[in-house]
Design a protein around this motif. Structure first.
Motif, short mmCIF file in Angstrom:
data_model
loop_
_atom_site.label_atom_id
_atom_site.label_comp_id
_atom_site.label_asym_id
_atom_site.label_seq_id
_atom_site.Cartn_x
_atom_site.Cartn_y
_atom_site.Cartn_z
N ILE A 7 0.83 -1.20 0.00
CA ILE A 7 0.00 0.00 0.00
C ILE A 7 0.87 1.25 0.00
CG2 ILE A 7 -1.65 1.34 1.36
CD1 ILE A 7 -2.92 -1.35 2.19
N ARG A 8 1.90 1.25 0.80
CA ARG A 8 2.78 2.43 0.88
C ARG A 8 3.56 2.64 -0.42
NH1 ARG A 8 5.43 3.92 6.46
NH2 ARG A 8 6.44 5.26 4.94
N ARG A 11 0.82 3.29 -3.32
CA ARG A 11 -0.20 4.29 -2.99
C ARG A 11 -1.57 3.83 -3.48
NH1 ARG A 11 0.69 7.08 0.87
NH2 ARG A 11 -0.48 8.87 0.15
N CYS A 13 -4.73 0.60 -2.76
CA CYS A 13 -5.23 -0.59 -2.05
C CYS A 13 -6.18 -1.37 -2.95
CB CYS A 13 -5.91 -0.18 -0.74
SG CYS A 13 -7.38 0.84 -0.94
N SER A 57 -2.65 0.41 10.88
CA SER A 57 -2.05 1.24 9.82
C SER A 57 -2.72 0.97 8.48
CB SER A 57 -0.55 0.98 9.72
OG SER A 57 0.10 1.39 10.88
N ARG A 60 -6.16 2.47 8.54
CA ARG A 60 -6.03 3.93 8.46
C ARG A 60 -5.75 4.38 7.03
NH1 ARG A 60 -2.45 7.68 7.96
NH2 ARG A 60 -0.67 6.28 8.05
N TYR A 61 -4.80 3.72 6.37
CA TYR A 61 -4.51 4.07 4.97
C TYR A 61 -5.74 3.92 4.09
CZ TYR A 61 0.58 4.71 4.85
OH TYR A 61 1.84 5.19 5.00
N ASP A 65 -6.34 7.93 4.10
CA ASP A 65 -5.32 8.51 3.23
C ASP A 65 -5.99 9.03 1.95
OD1 ASP A 65 -3.22 8.15 0.85
OD2 ASP A 65 -2.10 8.45 2.72
N VAL A 68 -4.80 6.84 -1.23
CA VAL A 68 -5.06 5.40 -1.13
C VAL A 68 -6.55 5.11 -1.09
CG1 VAL A 68 -4.73 3.33 0.29
CG2 VAL A 68 -2.83 4.92 -0.03
N ARG A 69 -7.32 5.87 -0.33
CA ARG A 69 -8.75 5.55 -0.19
C ARG A 69 -9.51 5.68 -1.51
NH1 ARG A 69 -11.04 10.64 3.33
NH2 ARG A 69 -11.02 12.14 1.62
#
Length: 199
Positions: A7-8, A11, A13, A57, A60-61, A65, A68-69
């Motif tokens: 995910i990080r 960027r 999901c 985490s 949350r992302y 984010d 990401v969302r």
């Protein structure tokens, strides 16, 4: 950790079920309440905190984010997890080692973990948009449970009076849920193709 890094790095999901991630966060909250009143070892504490931190985490992302969302496929991730939570809670109230709040919550976490992957599997089956990192993440979750079963077999053979029926039955049920996924994962891996699950 694999999913959080994916995910990080990307960027995105896309292909990940927020429902499954929230269920895992709930599993870890209920299971690791003993962090507040019991110390086993530094390793044990670090692992529990790591599970909690990575689960929250990821959620949350996916929820908050800005970038990401927007990649989260809410229209396809529609599994109603009340149909998993309610039966697991009821079962934990009826079948547990000892009827105390922490023991019931721990038992609930065992039952819920067994089925928490279902929204992810359903999402993958619906979208057929399964990238390699997502497929590998699900495979690692299944392998993690498979190694637990090997651990149980070893402990049963080497420890006198080692019996954990609730954990064993839940673990075998969870592994069975992965069986179909692993069949198609192995076929695609052997053919060097992108994973596809039958509709």
């Amino acid at each position: 950790m694999v999913l959080l890094l994916k995910i990080r790095a990307t960027r995105s999901c896309r292909g990940i079920s927020l429902k499954t991630q929230e269920l895992y966060a709930l599993v870890f909250i209920c299971r690791y309440l003993d962090l507040f009143y019991s110390y086993i070892s530094l390793y044990n504490t670090v692992m529990k905190v790591t599970y909690l931190a990575t689960a929250f985490s990821i959620v949350r992302y996916m929820r908050f984010d800005k970038v990401v969302r927007q990649t989260y496929d809410k229209e396809q991730d529609t599994f109603r997890y009340i149909f998993l939570i309610a039966p697991c809670a009821l079962l934990a109230l009826v079948l547990n080692h000892r009827f105390s709040p922490t023991e019931v919550l721990w038992t609930f976490s065992i039952y819920l973990e067994a089925v928490a992957i279902l929204p992810q599997l359903v999402l993958m089956q619906r979208t057929q948009n399964i990238d390699n990192l997502t497929a590998n993440y699900v495979a690692l979750l299944g392998a993690y449970r498979g190694f637990y079963i090997l651990n149980w077999i070893y402990r049963f053979a080497t420890e006198k009076h080692y019996r954990q029926w609730i954990v064993w039955i839940s673990g075998v049920a969870q592994t069975a849920l992965y069986a179909d996924f692993f069949y198609y994962y192995a076929l695609c891996w052997k053919a060097n193709q992108r994973l596809q699950l039958p509709a």
